[in-house]
Every structure is written in structure tokens, then in C-alpha cells.
Enzyme design. Structure first.
Site, PDB file in Angstrom:
ATOM      1  N   ASP A  22       0.702  -1.190  -0.179  1.00  0.00           N
ATOM      2  CA  ASP A  22      -0.146  -0.026  -0.007  1.00  0.00           C
ATOM      3  C   ASP A  22       0.936   1.245   0.104  1.00  0.00           C
ATOM      4  OD1 ASP A  22       1.140  -0.412   2.583  1.00  0.00           O
ATOM      5  OD2 ASP A  22      -0.920  -0.266   3.590  1.00  0.00           O
ATOM      6  N   HIS A  23       2.048   1.154   0.307  1.00  0.00           N
ATOM      7  CA  HIS A  23       2.851   2.455   0.238  1.00  0.00           C
ATOM      8  C   HIS A  23       3.607   2.780  -0.725  1.00  0.00           C
ATOM      9  CE1 HIS A  23       2.080   1.968   4.784  1.00  0.00           C
ATOM     10  NE2 HIS A  23       2.895   3.062   5.035  1.00  0.00           N
ATOM     11  N   SER A  25       6.309   7.096  13.296  1.00  0.00           N
ATOM     12  CA  SER A  25       6.201   5.694  12.764  1.00  0.00           C
ATOM     13  C   SER A  25       6.885   4.590  13.130  1.00  0.00           C
ATOM     14  CB  SER A  25       6.548   5.843  11.158  1.00  0.00           C
ATOM     15  OG  SER A  25       7.846   5.401  11.122  1.00  0.00           O
ATOM     16  N   ASP A  48       3.528  -1.163  11.668  1.00  0.00           N
ATOM     17  CA  ASP A  48       3.227   0.192  11.280  1.00  0.00           C
ATOM     18  C   ASP A  48       2.457   0.505  12.428  1.00  0.00           C
ATOM     19  OD1 ASP A  48       2.041   1.583   8.241  1.00  0.00           O
ATOM     20  OD2 ASP A  48       1.205   2.160  10.319  1.00  0.00           O
ATOM     21  N   ARG A  61       8.966   2.753  11.614  1.00  0.00           N
ATOM     22  CA  ARG A  61       9.962   2.246  10.788  1.00  0.00           C
ATOM     23  C   ARG A  61      11.237   1.851  11.418  1.00  0.00           C
ATOM     24  NH1 ARG A  61       9.818   8.255   7.859  1.00  0.00           N
ATOM     25  NH2 ARG A  61       7.560   7.552   7.695  1.00  0.00           N
ATOM     26  N   ARG A  82      -0.773  12.375  10.260  1.00  0.00           N
ATOM     27  CA  ARG A  82       0.499  13.136  10.731  1.00  0.00           C
ATOM     28  C   ARG A  82       0.776  14.214   9.784  1.00  0.00           C
ATOM     29  NH1 ARG A  82       3.327   7.403  11.833  1.00  0.00           N
ATOM     30  NH2 ARG A  82       2.422   7.389  13.901  1.00  0.00           N
TER      31      ARG A  82
END
Ligand code: MIC
Length: 648
Positions: free
Chosen positions: A64-65, A536, A119, A538, A379
Site C-alpha cells: 500500500d505504500h 512511525s 506500522d 519504521r 500526521r
């Protein structure tokens, strides 16, 4: 004394430790979620564990990213993820099928279960009464391998909801009200549980919005009860059979308390450039708007989009405004089409995009210089949109639609001069189409993993040395987000599976020289303020600095997921014992840490750091397990040590 909902789920999943806030616990994980930006690395980490198949009830991988295909890289990653998903028993949600959170809510979430996702917005699943937690990719890979998830037992923060939202006010305004009251640090160390009579007035998707942005409060998770609304949503998805009722006991207690009278919530907006910079929309009315985006990670459900359609129906977007719609899923889009909404958007002048994260992670849709952009995203950290010094505001779909029509920020309640409040409800039966989901075959062992040239081997890191002599490569202030540490966007995201390449972008927007300086200096340190690493999940925000030689980060405080990611990759997360010591250290100072192994092995909670002839005390707040990980040079090293019988 009765249990609240969070405690019920925690009790059912507790496999280690005691449910005492502040102590380390481990939970059994039922479902896992990976998206492509974090998932390529996480999948490689899972593969490094050598298992033939995932060991959770349900594992899903979403693409999706990284949807932009400007060269081979993202497409190669998609092919890798698709083949790995087939081989290891993971459901694959194809590019264009939608944002992980929305699709998970629609097709997979089960009330009362645990979901661990790579996520930070994984707690969107609160909308279904699922206890969903965001974590680093490595932690999720371990959960996929059947390991329990370790975390600090959170406090349970009961937020009593009374009353009912007024027309033109929706879930987004409730979570913005929480951010206005409590800031981006307000939820740290807590699970937020909403309860009380007001809960029954909120749909599953409004609850999902509130759960999603609990991440912006720094919360470990958010939960809602599983009640008749949850059942209605699941039935509408054709999944009524997975419902179970989950309510707080009548005499349930909470560790912390707050109360919101929903009828008093007004349309709110988060101003640049932090989700807690919240004011009533009425306060900034009249500000000229250049861009509006509805959808992506949050507020991309059927109700959200259809509300916008109805507001735009028969009207035109103001000439100076670019009005974008990013549906949360193919299913959302199909249902909006089926109910005639799509044509309303087109005729109004909207630009409808494929379902996905898109501009929310800086994959396109960057605003122009000085342009004001209103987004329903979660965000607005500085530069996250892709534009330096951006002016991004966060608001509800209703406020976004009002700005689209009037071309200036407008309190959406003024829309009642034009139309009756549409009061859109979620459908009783969604049009359900799983064409975008690939179900893994029973036996996937024969599937060949496809890897492109951009997937480079995971870097090896040595064990922690006994002494560290490091230079402070950068000193930053409070609330530095992972977007500042490891930016995303279309230039950087395709390198998520290539650590040497992505490390060149670390701190790029804060200090473009950082990466070069760090690699020239050898071992290095970073000094940070409060809530360092917010945002995030990440793990690249830990992994890439580690690759550049960062061994220590000393901050006034760390955000939960980032702190775990630092430990996972062998970076010491130290906090100042006296916060004033932050002012004594500057960029370029050399720091010496001695007897580290002995101190860490011996359970020391204070680590002395010498610099410029002086010394300060820092704190190391870690569990026994985390000490071992730090000593090994990271979690993967520790797992390898365990698998090889003690040999790294
Ligand atoms: C985000 O909102 O920042 C993201 C994109 O969803 C991230 C994941 C990522 O960095 O890939 C998150 O919040 O975890």
C-alpha cells in the site's frame, strides 16, 4: 474488582510476566500485519529465522505504500513480497487493494484477539475491539515465527464518552480533542480504552479513526468494546460469525481517567507541523487553502468518503483548490461507486486516486511552495509531505469538504446553510470483493522467492564492545519524529530493502551533511530531547543510523517503538538522569563509555558518560532480555546465538 476490555484481552494473551504497569510482559500474538514499506525488511528478517511457514493464526502482507513504479525497485519488492507470502503462508493484499489498516478491518480483524503490525497505525483495529499494537519489523517477524511479543505492561487509561456528536462533527474531531488536551506524549505507556454511553453512538469506522491516531498520542494501543456496532460492521462484511461481545465489567476500573462529552466536541484542526497543534476550525477560518486530500491511512472508509460525496453533490470545488480523494480500499471505492458517490466527486472536480497511502507517506501529492494543504491524514510532521517547510493541517472529512467548496478554511457547521447534514451510515451489507487478496496455498514450500537487485543482504553488526569512544554527530531538540530521522517519500522509500542506500538519507532534512559526517567519524552518538523517535514504526530509523556507525543515543526520553527498534539493532538508548545535562553536551563532543559489558551484564541502571573532562550520569531502563540483546549487538544476533547454541 471487574476488568476493563483491555485487561480482559491482556489476561487472555499473557504468556510471561505480571500485569503490573511498568513491568515487562509478553503476549501471544494471533494476527500479524506487514505493509510493503516496513514489510520487505521484516520479511527478510523472517526468512533469516529459517522457518518453512508462519506460526500465527493469520499473517497478512499489504502492498500500500510503495505504489509508484518509476523504475524496477518497487515492482521488484512487490514480486518479492508476493512470492514470499505464497511460500510462508501469508495473505497478500495486492497493490491497489487498499491501505493495510482499512483492509484488515474489513477482511481479517477479530474482536478480542491481538494484532501486531509493522506500522504505528495498526491500532486502527480498535474499531473492532481488537488489541492491535504497532512495532518494529523485526518484532513482527518474530511474532510471525510464533514468538510472543514483549512490551512494558501499559497503564490502562479509561476515557469515558458521554453524549453524542453533533452534526458535522466526527471521530477525527474526538481524537483531535484528545491531542489538544494531552499532546503527542500524552498516551506514552498507556492503552487508551474508550467506554461509557457515548461509545454506542460511534460507528466501527469512527472508532477506527480514533484508534488509528492513538498512535499520535504515543499510546501503546487503543481499544473499544466489541458491541452491537461491531457486530453490525462484521455482518455487513459477511463475517458476523467472528464476532464476540467484549464489554468492560460493570465495576471495571482504570489506572487513569478522562471524560469527553461528545456533544461538546467542536470541529478541530491540527496546524503545522505537529498533530497536537490543535485549535478549533473556527479560529483559523478564512485561511486560503490550495490543496485538500481526503483518505489514506485514516478517514478513508465508506462513511468518510460518502460524506464528502454528499457534501460535494451538485457543487463545485473552488477554482484554486486541488481536491484529492485517496480511498482506503478497493472495497470502499466499489461501495462508493455502487451508491453513486463517484460521479458526485468527478462532477464536483475531485481527483480520485487508487486506494493506498499515497501522499500520507510523501508518495506524490506534495504541496507547492507556501501552499496550504488540508488533509484527513494522521500526521503532519515537518517535511513529511515531501515539500520543505510545508504547511499541512489535519482535519475531518467534513472540514476538508467545506474547505474544498469555499476555498478557505471553514467551520463545516456552516455547510448547513447549503445542505442538510447527510448523516451517512455504513451500509448494512457491503459489496465485498476479495479479488485483490491472494490466499496462500496450503503447501508453499515449492514456491521460488523472487528477489530483485535492490534487495541487498541485511548488514551484520558486531556485539557491543566494552568501551565506546564516540563523537556526537548531531544534537536535536524535543519531539523529533522518525520522519526527521529517516525520511520517507518517493525518493527514499524504494530503498527500504537496501540499508546501505537508504542510510544516505538519514537526517537529510535536518542536516544534509549528517550521513557523510557519520560514516567518516566511525562510531558516533546522537543527542535528543523529549519523545525522541515519535511517529512511525519504521525500524530503518534505527537500522540506517546503526549502519552509519551510531552506537549510542542519549535523549531526555524515547518514544516506545523507536526505543525498541534501537535495542533491536544494538544501539544503546540512554536517557539523561538530570535533564539539564542535555545543555552541557554539544555536537562534536567526544563521549567515553567504559566497562559497558560488565555494567550491562551486572544489571546497572546508570551508565556514566565522560566528556570534555567532565562526567554525566545516564539511565539505562531495559529488561533482562533487552540487556542480552544489547550485549549481542541486536536482537537478530541474539536469535542467531540461540539457534546456534551460543555461537554468534
Ligand atoms: C506512517 O504513517 O508514518 C507510516 C507510513 O504508516 C509508518 C510506516 C512506515 O514508516 O513505513 C508507520 O507509522 O509505522
Amino acid at each position: 474488582m471487574g476488568d476493563n476490555v483491555a485487561m480482559k484481552i491482556l489476561k487472555e494473551h499473557l504468556v510471561e510476566g505480571k500485569l503490573v504497569p511498568g513491568q515487562e510482559i509478553a503476549l501471544r500474538i494471533d494476527q500479524t500485519l506487514l505493509q510493503d514499506a516496513t514489510g520487505t525488511m521484516a520479511m527478510l528478517e523472517f526468512m533469516a529465522m529459517g522457518l518453512p511457514r508462519v506460526k500465527v493464526e493469520l499473517a497478512a502482507q499489504y502492498v500500500d505504500h510503495n505504489l509508484l513504479q518509476t523504475d524496477n525497485k518497487n515492482a521488484d519488492d512487490h514480486a518479492f513480497l508476493t512470492s514470499a507470502a505464497q511460500k510462508f503462508g501469508v495473505y497478500l493484499s495486492k497493490p491497489g487493494n487498499g491501505v493495510s489498516h482499512q483492509v484488515s478491518l474489513e477482511r481479517f480483524g477479530v474482536p478480542g484477539t491481538t494484532l501486531l503490525g509493522a506500522d504505528s497505525h495498526t491500532p486502527t483495529a480498535a474499531g473492532l475491539g481488537q488489541l492491535a499494537i504497532g512495532a518494529g519489523g523485526l518484532d513482527v517477524a518474530l511474532a510471525m515465527a510464533g514468538h510472543p511479543f514483549h512490551l512494558t505492561c501499559p497503564r490502562i487509561w479509561g476515557v469515558k464518552l458521554t453524549g453524542q456528536l453533533q452534526p458535522w462533527v466526527s471521530g477525527k474531531d474526538v481524537i483531535l480533542e484528545m491531542l489538544r488536551r494531552h499532546s503527542v506524549k500524552g498516551g506514552v505507556g498507556k492503552i487508551i480504552e474508550y467506554y461509557g454511553p457515548g461509545v454506542a453512538t460511534l460507528s466501527a469506522t469512527d472508532r477506527a479513526t480514533i484508534g488509528n491516531m492513538g498512535a499520535e498520542l504515543g499510546a501503546t494501543s487503543t481499544v473499544f468494546p466489541s458491541d452491537q456496532h461491531t457486530l453490525a460492521f462484521l455482518k455487513a462484511q459477511g463475517r458476523g460469525e467472528v464476532w464476540r461481545e467484549l464489554l468492560p465489567d460493570p465495576d471495571a476500573t482504570y489506572d487513569d481517567h478522562d471524560e469527553i462529552d461528545l456533544s461538546q466536541v467542536v470541529p478541530l484542526i491540527a496546524c503545522p507541523s505537529s498533530p497536537d497543534n490543535v485549535v478549533p476550525v473556527s479560529e483559523i477560518e478564512g485561511l486560503k487553502v490550495d490543496q485538500v486530500i481526503v483518505g489514506s491511512s485514516v478517514n478513508s472508509s465508506f462513511r468518510d468518503l460518502m460524506t464528502v460525496c454528499r457534501i460535494l453533490d451538485g457543487r463545485k470545488v473552488a477554482p484554486g483548490v486541488a481536491f484529492h480523494i485517496n480511498p482506503g480500499s478497493r472495497q470502499v471505492l466499489e461501495n462508493v461507486v455502487a451508491q453513486g458517490g463517484f460521479i458526485m466527486l468527478l462532477l464536483a472536480g475531485g481527483q480520485v486516486h487508487q486506494p493506498g497511502c499515497l501522499g500520507c507517506i510523501g508518495m506524490g501529492q506534495a504541496p507547492g511552495t507556501n501552499q496550504v494543504s488540508l488533509r484527513t491524514f494522521p500526521r503532519n510532521f515537518p517535511g513529511r509531505s515531501g515539500t520543505k517547510e510545508d504547511r499541512v493541517y489535519l482535519c475531518s472529512p467534513e472540514t476538508a469538504a467545506a474547505a474544498g467548496i469555499f476555498g478557505v478554511v471553514t467551520d463545516p457547521r456552516k455547510l448547513s446553510d447549503l445542505l442538510f447534514w447527510p448523516a451517512v451510515q455504513n451500509p448494512e451489507q457491503y459489496l465485498v470483493d476479495d479479488a485483490g487478496i491472494i490466499v496462500p496455498p496450503e503447501g508453499g514450500s515449492a514456491v521460488e522467492i523472487v528477489t530483485g537487485p535492490n534487495i541487498v543482504p541485511f548488514p551484520e553488526f558486531p556485539a557491543l564492545p566494552d568501551q565506546l569512544d564516540v563523537e556526537v554527530i548531531i544534537k536535536v531538540g524535543d519531539n523529533i519524529s522518525t520522519d526527521s530521522i529517516m525520511p520517507a517519500g518517493n525518493k527514499v522509500l524504494p530503498f527500504r530493502s537496501n540499508i546501505p542506500a537508504i542510510s544516505k538519507f538519514v537526517f537529510e532534512q535536518v542536516d544534509p551533511e549528517f550521513a557523510d559526517r557519520a560514516s567518516q567519524k566511525g562510531d558516533g552518538a546522537v543527542i535528543g530531547g523529549e519523545n525522541y523517535g515519535q511517529g512511525s514504526s519504521r525500524e530503518h530509523a534505527a537500522l540506517a543510523p546503526r549502519y552509519l556507525g551510531i552506537r549510542v543515543k542519549i535523549a531526555k526520553g524515547f518514544a516506545r517503538i523507536h526505543r525498541s527498534n534501537l535495542i533491536n539493532f544494538g544501539i544503546l538508548p540512554l536517557t539523561f538522569k538530570n535533564k539539564e545535562d542535555y545543555d552541557r553536551i554539544k555536537q562534536g563532543d567526544r563521549l567515553q563509555l567504559t566497562n559497558l559489558r560488565e555494567l550491562i551484564q551486572g544489571g546497572a541502571t546508570e551508565i556514566p558518560v565522560k566528556f570534555n573532562g567532565g562526567e554525566i550520569l545516564t539511565q539505562l531502563t531495559v529488561s533482562e532480555r533487552e540487556r542480552e540483546e544489547l550485549l549481542a549487538g541486536g536482537l537478530l544476533n541474539k536469535v542467531k546465538e540461540e539457534t546456534n547454541g551460543g555461537q554468534s
